[in-house]
Enzyme design. Sequence first.
Site, PDB file in Angstrom:
ATOM      1  N   CYS A 126     -14.328  -8.666  15.383  1.00 14.62           N
ATOM      2  CA  CYS A 126     -15.446  -9.540  15.021  1.00 14.62           C
ATOM      3  C   CYS A 126     -15.486 -10.669  16.043  1.00 14.62           C
ATOM      4  O   CYS A 126     -14.546 -11.460  16.137  1.00 14.62           O
ATOM      5  CB  CYS A 126     -15.199 -10.072  13.614  1.00 14.62           C
ATOM      6  N   CYS A 182     -21.927 -21.101   4.727  1.00 14.47           N
ATOM      7  CA  CYS A 182     -21.135 -20.666   5.886  1.00 14.47           C
ATOM      8  C   CYS A 182     -20.428 -21.843   6.522  1.00 14.47           C
ATOM      9  O   CYS A 182     -21.049 -22.842   6.877  1.00 14.47           O
ATOM     10  CB  CYS A 182     -22.030 -19.976   6.917  1.00 14.47           C
ATOM     11  N   CYS A 223     -15.195 -13.543   6.670  1.00 12.44           N
ATOM     12  CA  CYS A 223     -16.571 -13.902   7.030  1.00 12.44           C
ATOM     13  C   CYS A 223     -16.873 -15.327   6.638  1.00 12.44           C
ATOM     14  O   CYS A 223     -16.596 -15.742   5.528  1.00 12.44           O
ATOM     15  CB  CYS A 223     -17.591 -13.061   6.271  1.00 12.44           C
ATOM     16  N   CYS A 256     -22.654 -23.137  15.310  1.00 14.68           N
ATOM     17  CA  CYS A 256     -23.909 -22.457  14.996  1.00 14.68           C
ATOM     18  C   CYS A 256     -24.939 -23.497  14.591  1.00 14.68           C
ATOM     19  O   CYS A 256     -24.629 -24.476  13.945  1.00 14.68           O
ATOM     20  CB  CYS A 256     -23.708 -21.467  13.851  1.00 14.68           C
ATOM     21  N   GLU A 296     -13.178 -18.489  17.787  1.00 14.86           N
ATOM     22  CA  GLU A 296     -12.279 -17.590  17.073  1.00 14.86           C
ATOM     23  C   GLU A 296     -12.764 -16.150  17.135  1.00 14.86           C
ATOM     24  O   GLU A 296     -13.961 -15.878  17.136  1.00 14.86           O
ATOM     25  CB  GLU A 296     -12.152 -18.037  15.612  1.00 14.86           C
ATOM     26  N   CYS A 349     -26.513 -22.311   7.606  1.00 18.14           N
ATOM     27  CA  CYS A 349     -26.608 -21.619   6.312  1.00 18.14           C
ATOM     28  C   CYS A 349     -25.639 -22.310   5.351  1.00 18.14           C
ATOM     29  O   CYS A 349     -24.505 -22.620   5.714  1.00 18.14           O
ATOM     30  CB  CYS A 349     -26.257 -20.142   6.462  1.00 18.14           C
TER      31      CYS A 349
HETATM   32  N1  SAH Z   1     -25.404 -15.602  12.598  1.00 19.46           N
HETATM   33  C1  SAH Z   1     -25.174 -14.216  12.338  1.00 19.46           C
HETATM   34  C2  SAH Z   1     -23.731 -13.770  12.516  1.00 19.46           C
HETATM   35  C3  SAH Z   1     -22.628 -14.633  11.955  1.00 19.46           C
HETATM   36  S1  SAH Z   1     -22.279 -14.607  10.248  1.00 19.46           S
HETATM   37  C4  SAH Z   1     -25.670 -13.865  10.961  1.00 19.46           C
HETATM   38  O1  SAH Z   1     -26.109 -14.756  10.242  1.00 19.46           O
HETATM   39  O2  SAH Z   1     -25.697 -12.686  10.621  1.00 19.46           O
HETATM   40  C5  SAH Z   1     -21.649 -13.043   9.841  1.00 19.46           C
HETATM   41  C6  SAH Z   1     -21.835 -12.697   8.361  1.00 19.46           C
HETATM   42  O3  SAH Z   1     -20.947 -13.433   7.490  1.00 19.46           O
HETATM   43  C7  SAH Z   1     -23.237 -13.039   7.888  1.00 19.46           C
HETATM   44  O4  SAH Z   1     -23.765 -12.049   7.071  1.00 19.46           O
HETATM   45  C8  SAH Z   1     -22.979 -14.300   7.117  1.00 19.46           C
HETATM   46  O5  SAH Z   1     -24.031 -14.585   6.288  1.00 19.46           O
HETATM   47  C9  SAH Z   1     -21.671 -13.988   6.424  1.00 19.46           C
HETATM   48  N2  SAH Z   1     -21.035 -15.176   5.866  1.00 19.46           N
HETATM   49  C10 SAH Z   1     -21.129 -16.427   6.315  1.00 19.46           C
HETATM   50  N3  SAH Z   1     -20.405 -17.263   5.544  1.00 19.46           N
HETATM   51  C11 SAH Z   1     -19.843 -16.515   4.585  1.00 19.46           C
HETATM   52  C12 SAH Z   1     -18.950 -16.810   3.508  1.00 19.46           C
HETATM   53  N4  SAH Z   1     -18.504 -18.049   3.281  1.00 19.46           N
HETATM   54  N5  SAH Z   1     -18.545 -15.791   2.725  1.00 19.46           N
HETATM   55  C13 SAH Z   1     -18.956 -14.521   2.986  1.00 19.46           C
HETATM   56  N6  SAH Z   1     -19.782 -14.187   3.991  1.00 19.46           N
HETATM   57  C14 SAH Z   1     -20.223 -15.173   4.779  1.00 19.46           C
END
Ligand code: SAH
Length: 377
Positions: free
Chosen positions: A112, A126, A347, A119, A99, A123
């Site tokens: 973006c 996420c 995000c 991934c 996406e 986390c």
């Molecule tokens: N792996 C990289 C890039 C992808 S995530 C990283 O960790 O930075 C891009 C951003 O979105 C990151 O800061 C991530 O922590 C945030 N993110 C992920 N899940 C989210 C959610 N459910 N709500 C808000 N931000 C989120």
Amino acid sequence: MTTVSPMPQKINLLGFDKKAMQDFFVGIGEKAFRADQVLKWIHFNGVQDFHAMTNLSKDLRQKLAEIAEISLPQIIYEKAAADGTYKWLLRLNDGNCIETVFIPEKTRGTLCISSQVGCILNCDFCSTGKQGFNRNLSTAEIISQLWIAVRKLSKADGMHDHTVTNVVMMGMGEPLLNFDNVIPALHLMLDDFAYGLSKRRVTVSTAGVVPAIYQLREVTDVALAVSLHAPNDELRNQIVPLNKKYPLDELMTACREYFKNDSRRSITMEYVMLAGVNDTPEHARQLIRLLNGVRAKMNLIPFNPFPHTHYQRSDADTINHFRDMLMKAGLNTTVRRTRGDDIDAACGQLVGQVKDRTRRNERYLRSINKKVIGENP
Ligand code: SAH
């Protein structure tokens, strides 16, 4: 019986940066300057047909058509959110889908983009991580997202200026675990013959792959964002498991080094606001101590929920109070406006379609363990 030999596979020039393109042309007996011409045709003009590249000789056009191609993923769907955000689902050659999201604002348009199918980092907050991991994207697949968005947006009409002025590698995946393919894609974004974006307007976002932060500094000076999310190791170990491998003191040292001797660099620290988890005044105080001496901007991201998550978004008062505490301590802090959440484009809501995740997950984990992560995070 005669056997038909298979057609040799054509070389996809989409993912070649200037250096790779020059090598390619020299390799086929042409002058290196052809690289700039062809980069411009492909990325600036959006041309896929070599026969349309009119400043090349007819012979060269014919030769290119025989041995090379400009191959893009297929657009499965395009969705527009009420706030003008666009999301594309793209199908790759092997059936995996990724996406890409475009977020228009008054003075800029941010794309973006994804760097991996799924991934590996998992986390906890996420949704991409919950999909598992399949593979790295090639440079062509990474840059194709920009190619497609630029073409699509030039046809769109609406209330916003549909120009891609900024690219953030904040879609699916961890860009610094796909270093070798991400770097040429960054080169293309910055190349005047391709997209000509300013280096301050291209951002790599990482959950904190420390050795790759040092490497990144050596090869490019694009902007860096670090997904911090917690001010102490105990909490960060829980929500960003990569922290067990690269704890906060190592990460902060890498961040300080990132802008050492270069006053133009700065780092954005991303901090997802999770109700009752990382959003109390005590967390703010710890954060202020942690960031002492790190030239960082703070970006607070209201959590975007997804199915089956046990987290909730901090309420507006809590977020504002948290921001005010950081600001009073001298930290430049912004709160990210949530965009495109009605089409799951916000995000952490990007999921694509990840094939065959478990087996490859294991295989990839084994190889990556050796290379960068060490232990399974
Ligand atoms: N792996 C990289 C890039 C992808 S995530 C990283 O960790 O930075 C891009 C951003 O979105 C990151 O800061 C991530 O922590 C945030 N993110 C992920 N899940 C989210 C959610 N459910 N709500 C808000 N931000 C989120």
